[in-house]
Design an enzyme around this catalytic site. Structure first.
Site, mmCIF file in Angstrom:
data_model
loop_
_atom_site.group_PDB
_atom_site.id
_atom_site.type_symbol
_atom_site.label_atom_id
_atom_site.label_comp_id
_atom_site.label_asym_id
_atom_site.label_seq_id
_atom_site.Cartn_x
_atom_site.Cartn_y
_atom_site.Cartn_z
ATOM 1 N N SER A 257 0.924 -1.160 -0.064
ATOM 2 C CA SER A 257 0.159 0.121 -0.134
ATOM 3 C C SER A 257 0.822 1.283 0.046
ATOM 4 O O SER A 257 2.195 1.081 0.490
ATOM 5 C CB SER A 257 -0.855 0.065 1.231
ATOM 6 O OG SER A 257 -1.604 1.113 1.439
ATOM 7 N N TYR B 54 -3.365 -0.224 10.407
ATOM 8 C CA TYR B 54 -3.121 -0.696 9.045
ATOM 9 C C TYR B 54 -1.873 -0.563 8.470
ATOM 10 O O TYR B 54 -1.111 -1.276 8.059
ATOM 11 C CB TYR B 54 -4.270 -0.320 8.223
ATOM 12 C CG TYR B 54 -4.475 -0.746 6.819
ATOM 13 C CD1 TYR B 54 -4.897 -2.293 6.520
ATOM 14 C CD2 TYR B 54 -4.001 0.001 5.641
ATOM 15 C CE1 TYR B 54 -4.496 -2.488 4.929
ATOM 16 C CE2 TYR B 54 -4.156 -0.297 4.395
ATOM 17 C CZ TYR B 54 -4.293 -1.923 3.961
ATOM 18 O OH TYR B 54 -4.354 -2.163 2.787
ATOM 19 N N LYS C 250 1.469 -2.645 7.156
ATOM 20 C CA LYS C 250 1.784 -2.577 5.819
ATOM 21 C C LYS C 250 3.101 -2.108 5.626
ATOM 22 O O LYS C 250 4.054 -2.653 4.711
ATOM 23 C CB LYS C 250 0.736 -1.909 4.927
ATOM 24 C CG LYS C 250 -0.367 -2.273 4.764
ATOM 25 C CD LYS C 250 -0.469 -3.482 3.937
ATOM 26 C CE LYS C 250 -1.709 -4.064 3.451
ATOM 27 N NZ LYS C 250 -1.879 -5.470 2.620
#
Length: 234
Positions: free
Chosen positions: A130, A143, A147
């Protein structure tokens, strides 16, 4: 890595980017596509071989590796996300849950299928990362952290798997029009477009695919910032 005649495994294949990967792999001539999901009944795309695969459960990963020993391409796509910052009341619990899938799940799958990839000529590993691998604004704090860790994992795997001739490709992108961020009022790219660019990059042998303009802009900014720390000519 060529998709035509490849045998692929896609984790988190029942919706969003995972479903787009399975469709595009079949369209590009993959000989077989194993589609992994926690609930195989949700895998309704014709032409795939469903696998019960929760990347947080080692026994299911072992069973999948035993069944899919002919793989030449593994796509680590399974992931979860939660909106919220690190100062939220449930931030520790949320971060642990996201790391369990987004980092440890990717690690488990990579370890389990590396021997099969080696036995089948090396093949490739594509890890879905991402734009937030590099930046964290607090909206998706846990999150983003997971990542970032998965990006570091991917970079390490690239070196560790080089000896067995396994290509390792990282996919970075900003918001994609999937369930994860559908409620966020941000520009989004279709999952289909992201997947086409990812597989084009994979087939071109790229270590890293930057799949949209926003991500490219951020990456260029990071490169410029890093360059400022390098010694300059007199």
């Amino acid at each position: 890595m060529k998709i035509d005649n490849a045998v692929a495994l896609v984790t988190g294949a029942n919706r969003g980017i995972g479903l787009a990967f399975t469709r595009e792999l079949l369209a590009r001539g993959a000989r077989k596509v194993y589609a992994g999901a926690r609930d195989p009944s949700t895998l309704t795309l014709a032409g795939v071989e469903p696998l019960r695969l929760d990347v947080t459960k080692p026994d299911e990963i072992a069973a999948a590796a035993a069944r899919a020993g002919d793989v030449t391409l593994v796509i680590n796509n399974a992931g979860i996300g939660q909106v919220g910052g690190f100062l939220a009341a449930d931030s520790e619990e949320a971060a642990r849950r996201q790391f369990e899938t987004n980092f440890y799940g990717m690690l488990r799958i990579s370890k389990a299928f590396a021997p099969a990839l080696e036995a089948n000529g090396g093949g490739a590993l594509l890890n879905v990362l991402s734009i937030v691998s590099w930046i964290n604004g607090g909206m998706l704090a846990g999150y983003a952290a997971s990542k970032s860790a998965a990006w570091s994992l991917t970079n390490s795997l690239r070196h560790e798997l080089a000896a067995q001739k396994t290509q390792v490709t990282a996919l970075h992108m900003a918001f994609v029009d999937t369930d994860l961020v559908r409620a966020l009022d941000q520009p989004k790219t279709s999952a289909e477009e992201i997947v086409r660019r990812a597989l084009d990059g994979l087939e071109a042998g790229l270590d890293e695919v930057i799949a949209d303009e926003r991500t490219r802009f951020v990456k260029q900014g990071l490169s410029a910032a890093a360059a400022s720390y390098l010694p300059q000519r007199a």
